[in-house]
Scaffold this motif. Structure first.
Motif, PDB file in Angstrom:
ATOM      1  N   THR A   1       6.861   2.395 -12.772  1.00 28.82           N
ATOM      2  CA  THR A   1       6.351   1.683 -14.263  1.00 28.82           C
ATOM      3  C   THR A   1       7.381   2.069 -15.835  1.00 28.82           C
ATOM      4  O   THR A   1       7.573   1.779 -16.086  1.00 28.82           O
ATOM      5  CB  THR A   1       5.145   2.207 -14.406  1.00 28.82           C
ATOM      6  OG1 THR A   1       3.848   1.368 -13.581  1.00 28.82           O
ATOM      7  CG2 THR A   1       4.241   1.688 -15.409  1.00 28.82           C
ATOM      8  N   ALA A   2       7.665   4.004 -15.406  1.00 29.87           N
ATOM      9  CA  ALA A   2       8.134   4.450 -15.456  1.00 29.87           C
ATOM     10  C   ALA A   2       9.546   3.904 -16.544  1.00 29.87           C
ATOM     11  O   ALA A   2       9.565   4.028 -17.276  1.00 29.87           O
ATOM     12  CB  ALA A   2       8.253   5.615 -15.908  1.00 29.87           C
ATOM     13  N   ALA A   3       9.754   3.634 -15.077  1.00 24.56           N
ATOM     14  CA  ALA A   3      11.160   3.533 -15.424  1.00 24.56           C
ATOM     15  C   ALA A   3      11.680   2.015 -16.145  1.00 24.56           C
ATOM     16  O   ALA A   3      12.166   1.405 -16.194  1.00 24.56           O
ATOM     17  CB  ALA A   3      12.217   3.484 -14.108  1.00 24.56           C
ATOM     18  N   ILE A   4      10.612   0.972 -15.387  1.00 23.42           N
ATOM     19  CA  ILE A   4      11.017  -0.455 -15.645  1.00 23.42           C
ATOM     20  C   ILE A   4      10.223  -1.541 -17.208  1.00 23.42           C
ATOM     21  O   ILE A   4      10.673  -2.174 -17.475  1.00 23.42           O
ATOM     22  CB  ILE A   4      10.104  -1.483 -14.894  1.00 23.42           C
ATOM     23  CG1 ILE A   4       9.221  -1.359 -14.550  1.00 23.42           C
ATOM     24  CG2 ILE A   4      11.520  -1.092 -13.571  1.00 23.42           C
ATOM     25  CD1 ILE A   4       8.169  -2.013 -13.343  1.00 23.42           C
TER      26      ILE A   4
ATOM     27  N   ALA B   1       0.582  -0.967   0.252  1.00 22.98           N
ATOM     28  CA  ALA B   1       0.505  -0.030   0.115  1.00 22.98           C
ATOM     29  C   ALA B   1       0.833   1.143   0.176  1.00 22.98           C
ATOM     30  O   ALA B   1       2.560   0.541   0.495  1.00 22.98           O
ATOM     31  CB  ALA B   1      -1.287   0.154   1.081  1.00 22.98           C
ATOM     32  N   GLY B   2       0.591   1.925  -1.214  1.00 18.09           N
ATOM     33  CA  GLY B   2       1.362   3.233  -1.001  1.00 18.09           C
ATOM     34  C   GLY B   2       1.141   4.204  -1.569  1.00 18.09           C
ATOM     35  O   GLY B   2       0.253   4.258  -2.479  1.00 18.09           O
ATOM     36  N   ASP B   3       1.571   5.829  -2.079  1.00 20.76           N
ATOM     37  CA  ASP B   3       1.676   6.165  -2.680  1.00 20.76           C
ATOM     38  C   ASP B   3       1.775   5.943  -4.406  1.00 20.76           C
ATOM     39  O   ASP B   3       2.311   5.324  -4.542  1.00 20.76           O
ATOM     40  CB  ASP B   3       3.346   7.505  -2.794  1.00 20.76           C
ATOM     41  CG  ASP B   3       2.848   9.023  -3.616  1.00 20.76           C
ATOM     42  OD1 ASP B   3       1.901   8.278  -4.421  1.00 20.76           O
ATOM     43  OD2 ASP B   3       3.513   9.706  -3.592  1.00 20.76           O
ATOM     44  N   PRO B   4       0.624   6.478  -4.773  1.00 18.14           N
ATOM     45  CA  PRO B   4       0.093   5.876  -6.314  1.00 18.14           C
ATOM     46  C   PRO B   4       1.366   6.851  -7.196  1.00 18.14           C
ATOM     47  O   PRO B   4       1.282   6.087  -8.376  1.00 18.14           O
ATOM     48  CB  PRO B   4      -1.497   6.979  -6.811  1.00 18.14           C
ATOM     49  CG  PRO B   4      -1.410   7.143  -5.924  1.00 18.14           C
ATOM     50  CD  PRO B   4      -0.805   6.684  -4.053  1.00 18.14           C
ATOM     51  N   ALA B   5       1.616   7.344  -7.026  1.00 17.98           N
ATOM     52  CA  ALA B   5       2.952   8.264  -7.555  1.00 17.98           C
ATOM     53  C   ALA B   5       4.373   7.254  -7.516  1.00 17.98           C
ATOM     54  O   ALA B   5       4.804   7.284  -8.518  1.00 17.98           O
ATOM     55  CB  ALA B   5       3.473   8.931  -7.049  1.00 17.98           C
ATOM     56  N   PHE B   6       4.128   6.283  -6.665  1.00 18.65           N
ATOM     57  CA  PHE B   6       5.288   5.901  -6.718  1.00 18.65           C
ATOM     58  C   PHE B   6       4.933   4.115  -7.721  1.00 18.65           C
ATOM     59  O   PHE B   6       6.082   3.731  -8.359  1.00 18.65           O
ATOM     60  CB  PHE B   6       5.614   5.118  -5.099  1.00 18.65           C
ATOM     61  CG  PHE B   6       6.521   3.965  -5.071  1.00 18.65           C
ATOM     62  CD1 PHE B   6       7.398   3.631  -4.814  1.00 18.65           C
ATOM     63  CD2 PHE B   6       6.075   2.019  -5.786  1.00 18.65           C
ATOM     64  CE1 PHE B   6       8.958   3.017  -4.848  1.00 18.65           C
ATOM     65  CE2 PHE B   6       6.694   0.697  -5.505  1.00 18.65           C
ATOM     66  CZ  PHE B   6       8.402   1.715  -5.173  1.00 18.65           C
ATOM     67  N   GLU B   7       4.081   3.859  -7.637  1.00 20.34           N
ATOM     68  CA  GLU B   7       3.718   2.884  -9.131  1.00 20.34           C
ATOM     69  C   GLU B   7       4.040   3.512 -10.228  1.00 20.34           C
ATOM     70  O   GLU B   7       4.468   3.063 -11.058  1.00 20.34           O
ATOM     71  CB  GLU B   7       2.246   2.737  -9.031  1.00 20.34           C
ATOM     72  CG  GLU B   7       1.778   1.710  -9.905  1.00 20.34           C
ATOM     73  CD  GLU B   7       1.288   0.514  -9.619  1.00 20.34           C
ATOM     74  OE1 GLU B   7       2.707  -0.438  -9.658  1.00 20.34           O
ATOM     75  OE2 GLU B   7       0.482  -0.093  -9.376  1.00 20.34           O
ATOM     76  N   ALA B   8       3.907   4.998 -10.411  1.00 23.70           N
ATOM     77  CA  ALA B   8       3.545   5.092 -12.056  1.00 23.70           C
ATOM     78  C   ALA B   8       5.456   5.627 -11.909  1.00 23.70           C
ATOM     79  O   ALA B   8       5.809   5.089 -12.954  1.00 23.70           O
ATOM     80  CB  ALA B   8       3.193   7.224 -11.940  1.00 23.70           C
ATOM     81  N   ALA B   9       6.173   5.855 -11.283  1.00 24.41           N
ATOM     82  CA  ALA B   9       7.362   6.561 -11.826  1.00 24.41           C
ATOM     83  C   ALA B   9       7.919   5.444 -11.342  1.00 24.41           C
ATOM     84  O   ALA B   9       8.997   5.210 -12.542  1.00 24.41           O
ATOM     85  CB  ALA B   9       7.980   6.900  -9.526  1.00 24.41           C
TER      86      ALA B   9
END
Length: 313
Positions: free
Chosen positions: A241-244, A231-239
């Motif tokens: 995903t962009a990187a990998i 569980a966490g900040d949805p910005a982490f998911e976006a960050a």
């Protein structure tokens, strides 16, 4: 199903004997082999011991599945033990992988617009799923404790994980990343300085094979939760995903920069937040498959940190 196939793979006969029609082997991964059973169901025959937090994983699947989403997600419907082998019966997921992993095919320079739209749809969907207690109790792969233990906010929990992960094999990474210790502290400070954010479901491994699409390119399923699910900040998911999204192709760095900018613009995340989370991801996963530059993931993490404006200003 013919007799020859049954002899080659006795699990085909096992499931057929239990009344499942049209049993077929779908694929295999690190956890085991997956079979289609028909009527919207699939089975996974685990090749090793299930994760220690398997019950939590099942609860997390249920937490996500009960939330209305425009795409399907895994759901464990039943569990059995067959002669010491774990078998899970799950909801079958529709569609086909968006594309193969970048380790096995070089992505073209131009990112397909339909793919960008599908990724954004998945990110927006998961960002609407509230984080739950079960998600907070999960342990990120490679760590020795639940990510949220002893913390009441994601940014501080992640900063603590960065410190633990750097202690594991940081000396190995420091060989390839200049000013390593100072970069770790800059990243931890940047994490702790991030603003408050909503707490939502985080998949943590949204690479193209883990997003299934239909013939029109619309995302219809997201699978393989568990690598960095929390569980966490949805910005982490976006960050992340962009990187990998493209880790190993000839245009990987350009694609990471392009997707980071796209997600910042379309989803409203601050670019500094995204680059901070990307540094944290590299610092917490660098040693999961190897601890020198013979390992592709290790090399990728080192390269990301060397160019990351938070870690290496």
């Amino acid at each position: 199903m013919n007799a020859e196939a049954s002899l080659a793979d006795p699990w085909l006969a096992y499931f057929a004997d239990r009344g499942h029609l049209g049993v077929r082997r779908i694929g295999a991964g690190a956890e085991g082999v997956v079979y289609g059973l028909g009527e919207g169901r699939a089975a996974k025959v685990w090749s090793g011991r299930p994760p220690a937090d398997f019950a939590l994983t099942r609860q997390v699947y249920a937490d996500i599945a009960r939330h209305p989403l425009p795409f399907a997600t895994p759901e464990i419907l039943d569990v059995e033990d067959h002669e010491g082998v774990l078998v899970t019966y799950e909801r079958a997921l529709p569609g086909a992988p968006m594309r193969v992993d970048s380790a096995h095919a070089a992505y073209e320079r131009e990112l397909p617009t339909r793919h960008n739209g599908a990724i954004l749809a998945v990110l927006r969907g998961l960002a609407r799923v509230p984080g739950t207690d079960a998600m907070r109790q999960l342990t990120v792969q490679g760590d020795d404790r639940p990510l949220w233990r002893g913390h009441d906010c994601f940014r501080n929990a992640l900063a603590a994980l960065v410190a633990r992960a750097a202690r594991r094999h940081g000396a190995a990474l420091a060989t390839y990343v200049p000013d390593f210790d100072a970069g770790v502290e800059r990243t931890r400070k940047a994490l702790r300085s991030l603003p408050d954010a909503p707490v939502t479901a985080i998949h943590g491994d949204l690479v193209p094979p883990n997003i299934h699409v239909d013939a029109s390119g619309r995302p219809v399923a997201v699978l393989d939760f568990g690598f960095y699910t929390t569980a966490g900040d949805p910005a982490f998911e976006a960050a992340v995903t962009a990187a990998i999204w493209d880790m190993y192709g000839p245009h990987a760095e350009e694609h990471a920069a392009e997707l980071t900018g796209l997600f910042a613009d379309e989803l409203g995340y601050a670019p500094l937040t995204l680059t901070t989370y990307q540094a944290a991801y590299a610092l917490t996963t660098y040693d999961l498959f190897g601890t020198d530059d013979h390992d592709g993931h290790f090399r990728w993490c080192a390269r990301l940190l060397r160019r990351n404006p938070v870690f290496s200003p």
